[in-house]
Motif scaffolding. Structure first.
Motif, short mmCIF file in Angstrom:
data_model
loop_
_atom_site.label_atom_id
_atom_site.label_comp_id
_atom_site.label_asym_id
_atom_site.label_seq_id
_atom_site.Cartn_x
_atom_site.Cartn_y
_atom_site.Cartn_z
N THR A 139 8.37 -3.24 -10.37
CA THR A 139 7.40 -2.09 -10.99
C THR A 139 6.01 -2.36 -10.46
O THR A 139 5.37 -1.38 -10.08
N ALA A 140 5.57 -3.67 -10.53
CA ALA A 140 4.14 -3.78 -10.12
C ALA A 140 4.06 -3.53 -8.52
O ALA A 140 2.82 -2.99 -8.37
N PHE A 141 5.01 -3.99 -7.84
CA PHE A 141 4.51 -3.62 -6.64
C PHE A 141 4.49 -1.92 -6.30
O PHE A 141 3.79 -1.46 -5.43
N MET A 142 5.38 -1.24 -7.08
CA MET A 142 5.36 0.16 -6.81
C MET A 142 4.39 0.84 -7.23
O MET A 142 3.52 1.80 -6.66
N ILE A 143 3.60 0.29 -8.58
CA ILE A 143 2.55 0.77 -8.89
C ILE A 143 1.39 0.43 -7.96
O ILE A 143 0.42 1.32 -7.66
N GLY A 144 1.41 -0.73 -7.47
CA GLY A 144 0.42 -1.17 -6.58
C GLY A 144 0.38 -0.13 -5.12
O GLY A 144 -0.44 0.39 -4.84
N MET A 145 1.71 0.19 -4.74
CA MET A 145 1.68 1.18 -3.74
C MET A 145 1.12 2.38 -4.11
O MET A 145 0.30 3.31 -3.11
N ALA A 146 1.32 2.87 -5.11
CA ALA A 146 0.71 4.18 -5.72
C ALA A 146 -0.68 4.14 -5.58
O ALA A 146 -1.46 4.84 -5.16
N VAL A 147 -1.33 3.06 -6.36
CA VAL A 147 -2.93 2.92 -6.22
C VAL A 147 -3.38 2.84 -5.20
O VAL A 147 -4.30 3.61 -4.46
N GLY A 148 -2.70 2.11 -4.37
CA GLY A 148 -3.28 1.72 -2.89
C GLY A 148 -3.12 3.15 -1.84
O GLY A 148 -4.15 3.27 -1.20
N GLN A 149 -2.07 3.90 -1.99
CA GLN A 149 -2.36 5.06 -1.20
C GLN A 149 -3.23 6.19 -1.67
O GLN A 149 -3.83 6.73 -0.91
N ALA A 150 -3.42 6.07 -3.15
CA ALA A 150 -4.54 7.07 -3.43
C ALA A 150 -5.98 6.73 -3.14
O ALA A 150 -6.85 7.54 -2.94
N VAL A 151 -6.04 5.51 -2.81
CA VAL A 151 -7.43 4.98 -2.11
C VAL A 151 -7.55 4.98 -0.66
O VAL A 151 -8.40 5.61 0.06
N VAL A 152 -6.45 4.47 -0.10
CA VAL A 152 -6.33 4.58 1.45
C VAL A 152 -6.25 5.87 1.91
O VAL A 152 -6.90 6.31 3.26
N GLY A 153 -5.68 6.94 1.36
CA GLY A 153 -5.56 7.89 1.99
C GLY A 153 -6.78 8.77 2.33
O GLY A 153 -7.08 9.37 3.41
N PRO A 154 -7.50 9.04 1.29
CA PRO A 154 -8.89 9.92 1.53
C PRO A 154 -9.63 8.83 2.61
O PRO A 154 -10.61 9.57 3.23
N LEU A 155 -9.46 7.58 2.46
CA LEU A 155 -10.43 6.72 3.34
C LEU A 155 -9.92 6.94 5.02
O LEU A 155 -10.89 7.02 5.58
N SER A 156 -8.64 7.09 4.81
CA SER A 156 -8.26 7.35 6.43
C SER A 156 -8.78 8.84 6.93
O SER A 156 -8.90 8.90 8.07
N ASP A 157 -8.88 9.73 6.02
CA ASP A 157 -9.26 11.08 6.36
C ASP A 157 -10.92 10.76 6.84
O ASP A 157 -11.29 11.68 7.59
N THR A 158 -11.61 9.80 6.50
CA THR A 158 -12.98 9.76 6.44
C THR A 158 -13.28 8.76 7.56
O THR A 158 -14.15 9.04 8.56
N LEU A 159 -12.52 7.57 7.56
CA LEU A 159 -12.77 6.40 8.70
C LEU A 159 -11.63 6.47 9.95
O LEU A 159 -11.90 5.79 10.80
N GLY A 160 -10.90 7.30 9.88
CA GLY A 160 -9.84 7.44 10.68
C GLY A 160 -8.60 6.35 10.44
O GLY A 160 -8.71 5.99 9.44
#
Length: 422
Positions: A53-74
């Motif tokens: 469960t911790a890994f899957m929640i980490g995946m959710a949190v990480g995607q929420a952060v990395v997605g917009p960052l990748s729209d900005t930084l590539g």
């Protein structure tokens, strides 16, 4: 614009498939070790399932952060940072002194692994449009689908020669290999003119715009519930099949691999059927198949049928995702090309949050019973079909699904293009 050659497509699918395989590998490779982890860390089934469960929640949190960052930084820079962090987190998991330390480190590992998953989806949306995007997602699943086949087999073999900590060492080696491959082979897919400014308010507005798109929500929740059914199977099957039905770790890994092979086969059948049927039609078929298979799992457990019936129903639960996932993903991202990273992130957040909530439910109830797993699988599979039926738009807005009425135009920019390349 030019079409990539078959070799270029295959090379891209191999690399992005490996990158998107972080989730399946990190989840499936240590499944055969669940009983050993429980014994080694002197804890119970429910506590070990919390690491999942911790890994899957980490995946959710990480995607929420990395997605917009990748729209900005590539796409490239966040991916390389995520691969580096994943390798370090995997090594830390290998030396965890307690189950709660392992839970925390699995969360960190999930946050890092999210970079590969969300950026692989966004990169596909950067390059492909229309039915070609749905077909490439099917090709991508052919590669990433090897992970759930090979991961438990590798994990079982590692357990023959070492302990559960060795599984995380192997995952660290995998992170290093992908870091080298991405550094050498993956070029930027989002050129600077198409990047979005790093403005927190703008990011929140973009998330709000995607989250309030009823069509996106319909596809995202339907795939989220079906994925949660598979996560329930992943969380419960090590104990149900090994502890209750007496399968060895090696036999369990073969059963798990056979189910993953079904996922790959259904994915490729889906790619073929896309020549004649629309992604929306195939998605409906996949959701119906998942709901029927979930009902079959519950029936097999409730009526105490022979193991073969349970295994057949579980096979269909997993395999149906091969039809649901590529079509729902392509349809969800179709109208969000200029914010593909954010849309991809939100799609992943929904999947892993629902899956993260479903997994611990499997550990509730009697320790020596398959009923919790069967109930969660049946409920989540049915919820996927119900969510799609209730949330999908009743009328198409002008221009809606235009990408899926186009020919297979592929906005592929070859190496050396002034607008960026792959």
């Amino acid at each position: 614009m030019s079409r990539p050659s078959p070799w270029a497509r295959a090379r891209l699918a191999l690399l992005l498939g490996g990158i998107s395989a972080f989730g399946p590998l990190s989840i499936d490779m240590y499944l055969p070790a669940f009983p050993e982890i429980a014994d080694g860390l002197d804890t119970g089934q429910a506590q070990v399932q919390l690491t999942l469960t911790a890994f899957m929640i980490g995946m959710a949190v990480g995607q929420a952060v990395v997605g917009p960052l990748s729209d900005t930084l590539g796409r490239r820079l966040p991916l390389l940072a995520g691969l580096t962090a994943y390798t370090m987190a995997s090594l830390a998991c290998a030396i965890s002194p307690s189950v709660f330390t392992l839970v925390g480190l699995r969360f960190a590992q999930g946050v890092a692994a999210a970079a590969g998953v969300v950026i692989a989806r966004a990169a596909v949306r950067d390059i492909f449009t229309g039915p070609a995007m749905a077909r490439f997602f099917s090709m991508l699943m052919l590669v990433s689908g090897l992970a759930p086949i090979l991961a438990p087999l590798i994990g079982a073999q590692v357990l023959r020669w070492t302990n559960w900590q060795g599984v995380f060492v192997v995952l660290a080696y995998f992170g290093v290999l992908l870091l080298i491959a991405a550094t050498v082979c993956l070029r930027e897919t989002l050129p600077p003119p198409k990047r979005r400014p790093a403005n927190p308010r703008q990011i929140m507005r973009t998330y709000l715009r995607v989250a309030t798109d009823r069509t996106f929500v319909a596809y995202a929740t339907s795939i989220g519930f079906v994925t949660a059914a598979m996560f329930a199977y992943i969380a419960g099957s090590p104990f149900v099949l090994q502890e209750l039905h007496g399968l060895s770790p090696q036999t369990y890994s073969l059963v798990f691999g056979a189910n993953a092979l079904g996922l790959m086969l259904f994915t490729q059948v889906n790619g073929i059927l896309l020549r004649w049927l629309s992604p929306r039609v195939l998605l409906t078929v996949g959701l119906a198949l998942s709901a029927l298979a979930g009902a079959g799992v519950y029936t097999a457990v409730a009526m105490e049928l022979e193991l073969v019936y349970l295994l057949a129903a579980l096979f269909l639960v997993v395999a149906s995702l091969g039809i649901v996932s590529p079509n729902a993903t392509a349809l969800a991202l179709a109208d969000h090309g200029n914010r593909a990273g954010t849309a991809s992130a939100l799609l992943g957040v929904i999947q892993f949050l629902i899956g993260g909530l479903a997994a611990p439910l499997v550990g509730l109830g009697a320790e020596r019973s398959a009923t919790p797993m069967a109930t969660v699988i049946a409920g989540m599979s049915a919820a996927g079909l119900i969510a799609f039926a209730l949330l999908r738009p009743t009328r198409r807005r002008p221009g809606r699904y235009a990408a899926f009425r186009q020919a297979d135009t592929i906005p592929f920019r070859p190496v050396g293009s002034p607008r960026g390349h792959v």
